[in-house]
Motif scaffolding. Structure first.
Motif, short mmCIF file in Angstrom:
data_model
loop_
_atom_site.label_atom_id
_atom_site.label_comp_id
_atom_site.label_asym_id
_atom_site.label_seq_id
_atom_site.Cartn_x
_atom_site.Cartn_y
_atom_site.Cartn_z
N HIS A 20 0.83 -1.20 0.00
CA HIS A 20 0.00 0.00 0.00
C HIS A 20 0.87 1.26 0.00
CE1 HIS A 20 -2.99 2.90 1.46
NE2 HIS A 20 -2.25 3.10 2.53
N LEU A 21 1.86 1.31 0.86
CA LEU A 21 2.74 2.47 0.94
C LEU A 21 3.55 2.65 -0.34
CD1 LEU A 21 4.08 2.09 4.59
CD2 LEU A 21 2.42 3.80 3.78
N LEU A 22 4.07 1.55 -0.85
CA LEU A 22 4.89 1.63 -2.06
C LEU A 22 4.07 2.01 -3.28
CD1 LEU A 22 7.08 -1.52 -1.33
CD2 LEU A 22 7.88 0.85 -1.37
N ALA A 23 2.83 1.52 -3.36
CA ALA A 23 1.98 1.86 -4.48
C ALA A 23 1.57 3.33 -4.44
CB ALA A 23 0.73 0.98 -4.48
N ARG A 24 1.42 3.87 -3.25
CA ARG A 24 1.03 5.28 -3.11
C ARG A 24 2.15 6.19 -3.59
NH1 ARG A 24 -1.26 6.78 2.58
NH2 ARG A 24 -3.16 5.97 1.62
N GLY A 25 3.39 5.78 -3.36
CA GLY A 25 4.53 6.58 -3.81
C GLY A 25 4.82 7.73 -2.86
N GLY A 26 6.02 8.29 -3.02
CA GLY A 26 6.41 9.43 -2.20
C GLY A 26 7.00 9.08 -0.86
N HIS A 27 7.10 7.76 -0.54
CA HIS A 27 7.65 7.31 0.73
C HIS A 27 8.97 6.57 0.50
CE1 HIS A 27 3.98 8.42 2.72
NE2 HIS A 27 3.25 7.53 2.06
N GLU A 28 9.84 6.66 1.49
CA GLU A 28 11.00 5.77 1.55
C GLU A 28 10.68 4.68 2.56
OE1 GLU A 28 15.11 7.80 1.17
OE2 GLU A 28 13.88 9.20 2.33
N VAL A 29 10.74 3.44 2.13
CA VAL A 29 10.32 2.33 2.98
C VAL A 29 11.49 1.36 3.12
CG1 VAL A 29 8.60 0.56 3.40
CG2 VAL A 29 7.97 2.62 2.10
N PHE A 30 11.99 1.24 4.35
CA PHE A 30 13.09 0.35 4.68
C PHE A 30 12.56 -0.81 5.53
CE2 PHE A 30 14.94 4.43 3.81
CZ PHE A 30 16.17 4.17 3.23
N PHE A 31 13.26 -1.94 5.46
CA PHE A 31 12.84 -3.10 6.26
C PHE A 31 14.09 -3.76 6.83
CE2 PHE A 31 8.85 -5.66 6.70
CZ PHE A 31 9.32 -6.52 7.68
N LEU A 32 14.19 -3.74 8.16
CA LEU A 32 15.30 -4.38 8.88
C LEU A 32 14.89 -5.80 9.23
CD1 LEU A 32 18.10 -4.05 10.21
CD2 LEU A 32 16.92 -3.20 12.26
N THR A 33 15.64 -6.79 8.74
CA THR A 33 15.21 -8.18 8.86
C THR A 33 16.40 -9.11 8.83
OG1 THR A 33 13.75 -9.86 7.84
CG2 THR A 33 14.95 -8.41 6.35
N ALA A 34 16.19 -10.33 9.30
CA ALA A 34 17.17 -11.39 9.06
C ALA A 34 17.11 -11.78 7.58
CB ALA A 34 16.88 -12.59 9.95
N PRO A 35 18.19 -12.29 7.02
CA PRO A 35 18.20 -12.59 5.58
C PRO A 35 17.12 -13.60 5.19
CG PRO A 35 20.43 -12.63 6.48
CD PRO A 35 19.50 -12.55 7.65
N ASN A 36 16.43 -13.31 4.10
CA ASN A 36 15.54 -14.28 3.47
C ASN A 36 15.37 -13.90 2.01
OD1 ASN A 36 13.43 -12.35 3.15
ND2 ASN A 36 12.54 -12.87 5.13
N GLY A 37 14.69 -14.71 1.26
CA GLY A 37 14.55 -14.48 -0.16
C GLY A 37 13.34 -13.68 -0.56
N ASN A 38 12.57 -13.19 0.39
CA ASN A 38 11.34 -12.46 0.06
C ASN A 38 11.68 -11.05 -0.40
OD1 ASN A 38 9.92 -14.70 0.98
ND2 ASN A 38 9.85 -13.92 3.07
N ILE A 40 10.03 -7.42 -2.33
CA ILE A 40 8.90 -6.62 -2.78
C ILE A 40 9.50 -5.44 -3.55
CG2 ILE A 40 6.96 -5.16 -2.09
CD1 ILE A 40 6.61 -6.91 0.36
N PRO A 41 9.12 -5.25 -4.81
CA PRO A 41 9.70 -4.16 -5.60
C PRO A 41 9.55 -2.80 -4.89
CG PRO A 41 8.44 -5.62 -7.02
CD PRO A 41 8.17 -6.06 -5.61
N GLY A 42 10.65 -2.10 -4.80
CA GLY A 42 10.65 -0.78 -4.17
C GLY A 42 11.00 -0.79 -2.70
N LEU A 43 10.94 -1.97 -2.07
CA LEU A 43 11.25 -2.08 -0.64
C LEU A 43 12.77 -2.19 -0.46
CD1 LEU A 43 10.23 -2.45 2.29
CD2 LEU A 43 10.22 -4.93 1.85
N ARG A 44 13.32 -1.40 0.46
CA ARG A 44 14.76 -1.41 0.71
C ARG A 44 15.05 -2.29 1.93
NH1 ARG A 44 16.24 5.07 -0.06
NH2 ARG A 44 15.04 5.36 -1.98
N LYS A 45 15.42 -3.52 1.66
CA LYS A 45 15.71 -4.46 2.74
C LYS A 45 17.12 -4.22 3.29
CE LYS A 45 14.78 -8.82 2.45
NZ LYS A 45 14.66 -10.19 1.93
N VAL A 46 17.22 -4.26 4.60
CA VAL A 46 18.51 -4.15 5.29
C VAL A 46 18.62 -5.37 6.20
CG1 VAL A 46 19.98 -2.78 6.79
CG2 VAL A 46 18.37 -1.63 5.22
N ASN A 47 19.57 -6.23 5.94
CA ASN A 47 19.69 -7.46 6.71
C ASN A 47 20.56 -7.26 7.95
OD1 ASN A 47 18.17 -8.93 4.86
ND2 ASN A 47 19.96 -9.50 3.66
N TYR A 48 20.19 -7.90 9.02
CA TYR A 48 21.07 -8.04 10.17
C TYR A 48 21.41 -9.52 10.33
CZ TYR A 48 17.26 -9.95 13.00
OH TYR A 48 16.25 -10.74 13.49
#
Length: 409
Positions: A20-38, A40-48
């Motif tokens: 929803h946030l990515l489709a709306r546009g205008g947001h920077e969306v980061f995700f802090l997570t353990a590594p996995n293969g999932n 989502i286009p536009g999502l900035r994954k940051v692995n710990y």
């Protein structure tokens, strides 16, 4: 806005809100997570990466807490690197259960946080004392209660909490509930919808079922086939159901592991209960599908003639919401989590969780009474449209973000 999501298994509960946030546009969306293969286009994954494993020989009561602290510190150090590069999120949203959220406010003390609170463990009652077939050893009760250590730390550390059902909110102490918002989780109604033209194939079974004709299909879905989700009750009910309905086949979806509760003392719960039922179960008509791809799972629900959903007094599965949205004829357990979604005789049938004979009778009744099944199917879809519309969930999340940040997402 700049969003930072935190969850050990991206995207977790946030898949719809992220899109929803990515489709709306205008947001920077980061995700802090353990590594996995999932992805989502536009999502900035940051692995710990977890910095250590649990200490060999640590006291059993401390295992979960130590694991949470390892994840908390690993996530903290990766987030500290982000802050050092100039990262300043406007809001941090994450699951409280595994520890990663605990130190976020130490890095960004002025940033509001929204933490997901899933379940407050009880040493007596709820899931612990629910099934007399699997009593808890007395020494394990304290171990269950101390599982709340991260829960309690998270309540103190977050700006506000969220949880998806009234039942889950009510598991928390009364003093904590005012800090936890009930934000219902929706289902993708445009995807999970009735489709009388649908068909579902199971190559290993060399079978294809259709919603409109041919042999009928009874369905059961769980992440893992285990007692918490009533797998043992389902198997015990099947011989009577199959005997009463010659044109019926059964597909059970789920892996052989354990998501909740104790592991089987020997082998898998699936093998254990199959051995118990033995030759009374006609395995020519019962098929174990394992894990299904999402589209196949949707088609399975669409061809279902009757769908069984059973659970201990524990967190309700997304599959229950999706079965309602699909307009399944649902037979559910008469337990608190299910009663929040199904009213007996109105949009489904409810049976006592432990009563395999009652389950068999209810399924047989549903399959024998076409008018009843169609009425309950329509009511299930109507309930989903009124209460599980994903648009309502997204709007509620937007509202919560706006309230804690003073910014409109």
């Amino acid at each position: 806005m700049r969003f930072l999501f935190v969850h050990q298994n991206c995207p977790g509960q946030y898949v719809h809100y992220l899109r929803h946030l990515l489709a709306r546009g205008g947001h920077e969306v980061f995700f802090l997570t353990a590594p996995n293969g999932n992805e989502i286009p536009g999502l900035r994954k940051v692995n710990y990466l977890p910095q250590a494993a649990s200490t060999p020989g640590i006291h059993p009561d401390a295992v979960d807490f130590e694991s949470g602290m390892i994840r908390a510190r690993s996530a903290h150090d990766r987030a500290l690197q982000l802050a050092g590069m100039g990262m300043r999120p406007d809001v941090i949203i994450g699951h409280n259960g595994w520890g990663e959220m605990l130190h976020m406010r130490d890095i960004w003390p002025q940033t509001p946080t929204i933490a997901y609170f899933e379940f407050f463990y009880q040493s007596h009652g709820l899931d612990v004392d629910f099934d007399p077939e699997f009593p808890m050893a007395p020494e394990k009760r304290a171990q269950v209660r101390v599982k709340n250590a991260i829960n309690l730390l998270g309540l103190e550390a977050t700006t506000i909490g969220q949880t998806p059902t009234y039942f889950q909110r009510a598991t928390y102490p009364a003093w904590a509930q005012d800090k936890i918002e009930m934000i219902p989780e929706g289902a993708a109604l445009e995807m999970f919808r009735p489709d009388r033209a649908a068909s579902f194939a199971l190559p290993a079974a060399r079978r294809r079922w259709r919603a409109s004709s041919g042999r009928r299909l009874l369905t059961f879905v769980a992440r893992n086939l285990e007692p918490y989700r009533g797998f043992h009750v389902m198997l015990r009910a099947l011989p009577a159901i199959l005997a009463a309905t010659p044109d019926l086949d059964v597909v059970l979806v789920g892996s052989d592991g354990v998501s909740y509760g104790a592991a089987c003392p020997s082998g898998s719960w699936k093998a254990h209960f199959l051995a118990e039922v033995g030759p009374r179960l006609d395995l020519r008509r019962v098929f174990f599908a394992g894990h299904l791809e999402y589209g196949e799972y949707r088609r399975l629900l669409q061809v279902s003639a009757a769908h069984v959903y059973l659970t201990y007094p524990f967190v309700a599965s997304w599959s229950l919401r999706e079965a309602l949205a699909t307009g399944c004829a649902i037979i559910g357990s008469d337990t608190e989590p299910v009663r929040e979604f199904i009213t007996h005789e109105q949009n489904g049938l409810l049976v006592p969780f432990h009563d395999a004979a009652a389950l068999a009778e209810a399924v047989t009744r549903m399959l024998a009474d076409a008018a009843l099944a169609e009425r309950l199917r329509a009511a299930a879809r109507d309930f989903a449209a009124a209460h599980l519309d994903l648009a309502q969930h997204l709007a509620a999340m937007d509202g919560l973000v706006a309230r804690v940040t003073g910014m409109q997402p």
